[in-house]
Write a protein that holds these residues in place. Structure first.
Motif, mmCIF file in Angstrom:
data_model
loop_
_atom_site.group_PDB
_atom_site.id
_atom_site.type_symbol
_atom_site.label_atom_id
_atom_site.label_comp_id
_atom_site.label_asym_id
_atom_site.label_seq_id
_atom_site.Cartn_x
_atom_site.Cartn_y
_atom_site.Cartn_z
ATOM 1 N N LYS A 61 18.858 22.633 60.901
ATOM 2 C CA LYS A 61 17.604 22.071 61.451
ATOM 3 C C LYS A 61 17.661 20.691 61.618
ATOM 4 O O LYS A 61 17.324 20.098 62.727
ATOM 5 C CB LYS A 61 16.362 22.627 60.755
ATOM 6 C CG LYS A 61 15.051 22.326 61.614
ATOM 7 C CD LYS A 61 13.932 22.962 60.727
ATOM 8 C CE LYS A 61 12.687 22.513 61.643
ATOM 9 N NZ LYS A 61 12.598 21.136 62.164
ATOM 10 N N LEU A 62 17.881 19.871 60.556
ATOM 11 C CA LEU A 62 17.954 18.513 60.827
ATOM 12 C C LEU A 62 18.986 17.890 61.802
ATOM 13 O O LEU A 62 18.544 17.180 62.517
ATOM 14 C CB LEU A 62 18.390 17.810 59.345
ATOM 15 C CG LEU A 62 17.327 18.030 58.265
ATOM 16 C CD1 LEU A 62 18.013 17.548 57.011
ATOM 17 C CD2 LEU A 62 16.013 17.282 58.646
ATOM 18 N N THR A 64 20.095 19.735 64.139
ATOM 19 C CA THR A 64 19.679 20.269 65.654
ATOM 20 C C THR A 64 18.655 19.450 66.075
ATOM 21 O O THR A 64 18.808 18.849 67.301
ATOM 22 C CB THR A 64 19.366 21.693 65.543
ATOM 23 O OG1 THR A 64 20.435 22.448 64.948
ATOM 24 C CG2 THR A 64 18.758 22.142 66.941
ATOM 25 N N ASP A 65 17.697 18.950 65.252
ATOM 26 C CA ASP A 65 16.572 18.056 65.782
ATOM 27 C C ASP A 65 17.119 16.634 66.244
ATOM 28 O O ASP A 65 16.714 16.071 67.256
ATOM 29 C CB ASP A 65 15.730 17.916 64.470
ATOM 30 C CG ASP A 65 14.855 19.243 64.469
ATOM 31 O OD1 ASP A 65 14.848 19.901 65.181
ATOM 32 O OD2 ASP A 65 14.044 19.339 63.511
ATOM 33 N N CYS A 66 18.160 16.074 65.478
ATOM 34 C CA CYS A 66 18.512 14.800 65.822
ATOM 35 C C CYS A 66 19.884 14.691 66.622
ATOM 36 O O CYS A 66 19.775 13.942 67.619
ATOM 37 C CB CYS A 66 18.942 14.124 64.328
ATOM 38 S SG CYS A 66 20.722 14.561 64.048
ATOM 39 N N CYS A 67 20.517 15.609 66.727
ATOM 40 C CA CYS A 67 21.663 15.520 67.405
ATOM 41 C C CYS A 67 22.268 16.695 68.582
ATOM 42 O O CYS A 67 23.054 16.767 69.094
ATOM 43 C CB CYS A 67 23.011 15.330 66.548
ATOM 44 S SG CYS A 67 22.796 14.186 65.062
ATOM 45 N N ASP A 68 21.479 17.887 68.230
ATOM 46 C CA ASP A 68 21.407 19.007 69.222
ATOM 47 C C ASP A 68 22.919 19.222 69.185
ATOM 48 O O ASP A 68 23.586 19.394 70.412
ATOM 49 C CB ASP A 68 20.971 18.961 70.312
ATOM 50 C CG ASP A 68 20.774 20.246 71.121
ATOM 51 O OD1 ASP A 68 20.866 21.217 70.495
ATOM 52 O OD2 ASP A 68 20.330 20.113 72.310
ATOM 53 N N THR A 239 24.157 9.649 67.759
ATOM 54 C CA THR A 239 23.279 10.237 66.882
ATOM 55 C C THR A 239 23.725 10.788 65.480
ATOM 56 O O THR A 239 22.857 10.605 64.406
ATOM 57 C CB THR A 239 22.322 11.294 67.714
ATOM 58 O OG1 THR A 239 23.390 12.327 68.065
ATOM 59 C CG2 THR A 239 21.789 10.844 68.728
#
Length: 330
Positions: A61-62, A64-68, A239
């Motif tokens: 999740k971390l 995904t949120d920052c770097c997708d 990122t």
């Protein structure tokens, strides 16, 4: 004159203060444990590892949120249409505008099939020598390798044979294959060992990388190679760099291995890392070569491998990532 000097002094002190703040931002005061301390810590922990699904889900999740990573790990026609400006992550003052030359070379969309289950990220550390981990690596569902490592019969027992994604640093194209300016045959022949995998190159990290990466792409396409070229998205690399800097890695640039582990943590259900050991001594106290195939050291001050390892060790201890540092059982 005295009044003039008095007025200048606060400005000078302010400038010095800003410089000191910048210095501590780039080179913060902290101490990375010594090689011996880290070896002792790993030995105390032993070979015990327990998967922590909560930790795995949290890091996915971390990231995904920052770097997708699912959408942005590679440059595609979807995320980088004609006319888009790609700012180089390694040279902030250079950019590339997607044009008729580069756009056709991009894949349409992220080509990876999800979910990726058990992933193996294979570094190139000398601890892989005599590790007998080849079969363990080959049993993974998705295997990522760093910087075109040799997979000849001399190393198969320790590093395996299968590959799904392999990175290629443009400096390797420059030094090992003479910039692909004279002959492309040696390069194409050497790439056959990676089968029908993806080759991942940072074409838009620094300006010199672009031409070298494009030449590699043309060489593979013209030879009808089974490899598929993917260009690393500079926004993803940027990122990910910020993500780890916030967690104590202050390198000028992250190592390829940490980029790949970040990608795997964002995409895979379970990640095991092999060959990540940046120290000159092993767990048995004996010398360890830098790579399993040579002992050529990286450029000093470019990467901070011990810092990276400390972060990976914390993830191992928490059950989020498994670091294979010992020999693999039969």
């Amino acid at each position: 004159m005295l009044v003039r000097c008095y007025r200048v002094k606060p400005a000078v002190w302010a400038a010095l203060f800003v410089l000191v703040l910048c210095w501590f931002y780039i080179f913060p005061v902290y101490r990375v444990p010594s090689d011996t301390e880290i070896v002792d810590e790993v030995l105390r922990q032993g070979g015990v590892w327990e998967k922590n699904q909560t930790g795995i889900d949290l890091y996915r999740k971390l990231l995904t949120d920052c770097c997708d990573p699912r959408r942005n790990f590679a440059v595609t026609k979807e995320n980088s249409p004609m006319g888009k400006v790609l700012w180089y992550d390694g040279e902030f003052y250079h950019s590339h505008t997607v044009n008729n030359e580069t756009y056709p070379l991009f894949v349409q969309r992220n080509p990876l099939q999800f979910p990726l289950k058990k992933c193996a990220v294979v570094g190139n550390s000398g601890i892989l020598r005599h590790s007998k981990c080849g079969q363990h690596i080959d049993r993974a569902d998705f295997i990522l390798r760093c910087n075109l490592p040799p997979l000849s019969k001399d190393y198969v027992e320790d590093v395996g044979t299968r590959t799904h994604l392999v990175t290629a640093n443009p400096s390797i194209i420059e030094k090992r294959f003479q910039n692909l300016l004279w002959s492309r045959k040696a390069f194409v022949d050497n790439m056959k060992v990676y089968g029908s995998s993806y080759m991942y190159m940072p074409a838009f990290s620094m300006k010199p990388c672009t031409d070298l990466s494009l030449r590699a792409s043309y060489a593979l396409a013209d030879s009808s190679s089974n490899l598929t070229m993917l260009f690393a998205n500079p926004e993803f690399l940027r990122t990910v760099g910020k993500f780890w800097k916030a967690r104590g890695v202050h390198a000028k640039r992250l190592s390829t291995g940490l980029f790949l582990i970040s990608l795997a943590l964002g995409l895979c259900e379970e990640v095991t890392a092999y060959g990540f050991w940046p120290f000159a001594i092993g767990l048995d106290g004996k010398p360890v070569s830098h790579h399993y195939y040579d002992n050529i050291l990286p450029y000093k001050w470019f990467h901070t491998m011990p810092e990276e390892f400390v972060q990976l060790w914390h993830l191992h201890q928490s059950g989020t990532l498994r670091l294979r540092l010992e020999h693999c059982p039969p």
